[in-house]
Scaffold this active site. Sequence first.
Site, PDB file in Angstrom:
ATOM      1  N   PRO A   2       4.597   5.200   1.927  1.00 53.38           N
ATOM      2  CG  PRO A   2       6.834   4.778   1.475  1.00 53.38           C
ATOM      3  CD  PRO A   2       5.912   5.289   2.530  1.00 53.38           C
ATOM      4  CD  GLU A   3      -0.552   1.611   1.246  1.00 53.03           C
ATOM      5  OE1 GLU A   3      -1.316   1.013   0.484  1.00 53.03           O
ATOM      6  OE2 GLU A   3      -0.875   1.995   2.382  1.00 53.03           O
ATOM      7  NE  ARG A 119       8.431   5.273  11.968  1.00 53.37           N
ATOM      8  CZ  ARG A 119       7.114   5.180  11.832  1.00 53.37           C
ATOM      9  NH1 ARG A 119       6.444   6.166  11.240  1.00 53.37           N
ATOM     10  NH2 ARG A 119       6.472   4.144  12.255  1.00 53.37           N
ATOM     11  NE  ARG A 171      -1.595 -18.142   0.529  1.00 51.87           N
ATOM     12  CZ  ARG A 171      -0.889 -17.096   0.932  1.00 51.87           C
ATOM     13  NH1 ARG A 171      -1.284 -16.391   1.959  1.00 51.87           N
ATOM     14  NH2 ARG A 171       0.206 -16.747   0.292  1.00 51.87           N
TER      15      ARG A 171
END
Length: 305
Positions: A2-3, A119, A171
């Site tokens: 799931p994203e 999991r 970054r």
Amino acid sequence: MPELPEVEVVRGGLVDHVVGRRIAAAAITGTRVARRHEAGPLDLAARLTDATVLSADRRGKYLWLVIQTPDDDPHALVVHLGMSGQLLVEEAGAPREKHLHAAFDFDDDGPQLRFVDQRTFGGLALTELVPDRWPGSTHTHGVPVPVEHIGPDPLEPAYDQPAVVRALKRRHTAIKRALLDQGLVSGVGNIYADEALWRAQVNPLRETSALTKPALGRVLDHATEVMREALGQGGTSFDALYVNINGASGYFDRSLHAYGREGQPCNRCGTPIRREAFMNRSSHYCPRCQPRPRVRRAITDLSRR
DNA sequence: AACCGGCCCTGACTGC
DNA sequence: TGCAGTCAGGGCCGGT
């Protein structure tokens, strides 16, 4: 896995089947599913009893139910699906799933809400709601404490892409790592990161600060677009009593250009897609369309002195 | 402070 | 056939 699009499908299912109902009983199995709930599973179950579900909300991959008990402020039942979590709406008499971790009964005697997770990377926690620090927020009840550090996702009004581009320019890390950092922009996981980078023709190892602002914008545009497309397809594939995370499986089969296609020809140039280990995961990319960055000159020069 | 690697978990798959 | 090893990866945590 799931994203953002898959989590949004689940949220829609919760709006349809759970919002507005009152929890009559909560059963938590084991301790791991509630490990982020500091007071433990028994406390979690007790505090959800007699709570009414006011709304189902989401930021990135974080999902939460705003719940109201008779003598307390609204709180958030935070649900993270992790790798394999599912929320199911089923009749109470339905067989118990092998990896059932939580079940909620409602006082209307309608179907149960169940949390199933093979999991157990996912989990449940009841937390306070705090004001959202992002301008333009549409989260009217605020956001749960564990979501405070999560950046807006590209599908919500608070998402400020120029601000994200500016942050990326500052970054010094690989663009793929930055995409997976949920504090910057949320909702992107390994699959959609690889797809966005393939579409933008940017190698996953490119330094964010070395990419131009327009290039960074293109990467984010593609990430947004690929998740919108997945949502458009995933939203059609669950039935009334089954709130499933697997809505994107058909989408994977038809539309992925990079993820899971090691050795298969690039859909742009025919070069075999390459898979490389990265961050305990895999990166899939076209070695011709997404050439690896040259040696990082500044760092190399420093190390030679 | 920013950045990075290790760890958690279980079922499917691979190779001997 | 059985069994050990590998892989999948989101998010948190600790070390540098």
